[in-house]
Write a protein that holds these residues in place. Structure first.
Motif, PDB file in Angstrom:
ATOM      1  N   TRP A  22     -26.751   4.615 -11.181  1.00  0.00           N
ATOM      2  CA  TRP A  22     -28.053   5.156 -10.844  1.00  0.00           C
ATOM      3  C   TRP A  22     -29.130   4.097 -11.051  1.00  0.00           C
ATOM      4  N   GLN A  23     -30.086   4.065 -10.141  1.00  0.00           N
ATOM      5  CA  GLN A  23     -31.245   3.191 -10.277  1.00  0.00           C
ATOM      6  C   GLN A  23     -32.497   4.038 -10.104  1.00  0.00           C
ATOM      7  N   ARG A  24     -33.558   3.616 -10.726  1.00  0.00           N
ATOM      8  CA  ARG A  24     -34.806   4.380 -10.689  1.00  0.00           C
ATOM      9  C   ARG A  24     -35.289   4.627  -9.264  1.00  0.00           C
ATOM     10  N   LYS A  25     -35.077   3.662  -8.361  1.00  0.00           N
ATOM     11  CA  LYS A  25     -35.542   3.823  -6.976  1.00  0.00           C
ATOM     12  C   LYS A  25     -34.834   4.972  -6.263  1.00  0.00           C
ATOM     13  N   TRP A  26     -33.667   5.420  -6.799  1.00  0.00           N
ATOM     14  CA  TRP A  26     -32.927   6.531  -6.206  1.00  0.00           C
ATOM     15  C   TRP A  26     -33.178   7.843  -6.938  1.00  0.00           C
ATOM     16  N   ARG A  28     -35.334  10.260  -6.801  1.00  0.00           N
ATOM     17  CA  ARG A  28     -35.681  11.458  -6.018  1.00  0.00           C
ATOM     18  C   ARG A  28     -34.538  11.972  -5.164  1.00  0.00           C
ATOM     19  N   TRP A  30     -30.934  10.987  -5.499  1.00  0.00           N
ATOM     20  CA  TRP A  30     -29.640  10.523  -6.002  1.00  0.00           C
ATOM     21  C   TRP A  30     -28.476  11.300  -5.394  1.00  0.00           C
ATOM     22  N   GLU A  38     -28.144  -2.001   0.656  1.00  0.00           N
ATOM     23  CA  GLU A  38     -28.706  -1.958   2.004  1.00  0.00           C
ATOM     24  C   GLU A  38     -27.716  -2.543   3.009  1.00  0.00           C
TER      25      GLU A  38
END
Length: 48
Positions: A22-26, A28, A30, A38
């Motif tokens: 998990w990464q913070r950018k995901w 919303r 996940w 990418e």
């Protein structure tokens, strides 16, 4: 010294099969993340 992040959820990339965390950018969306990068996301049309 950086701290370890041992409790992050992990998924496996649909295209390359690599595990990714998990990464913070995901945060919303996940649940809908399927690719580790990418590059794999763009290659999905070429692969299938």
């Amino acid at each position: 010294m950086a701290h370890a992040k041992p409790h992050l959820p992990i998924k496996v990339c649909v295209l390359c099969g690599r595990p990714f965390a998990w990464q913070r950018k995901w945060a919303r969306d996940w649940e809908s993340v399927r690719y580790c990068s990418e590059r794999c996301r763009r290659a999905r049309s070429a692969a299938g």
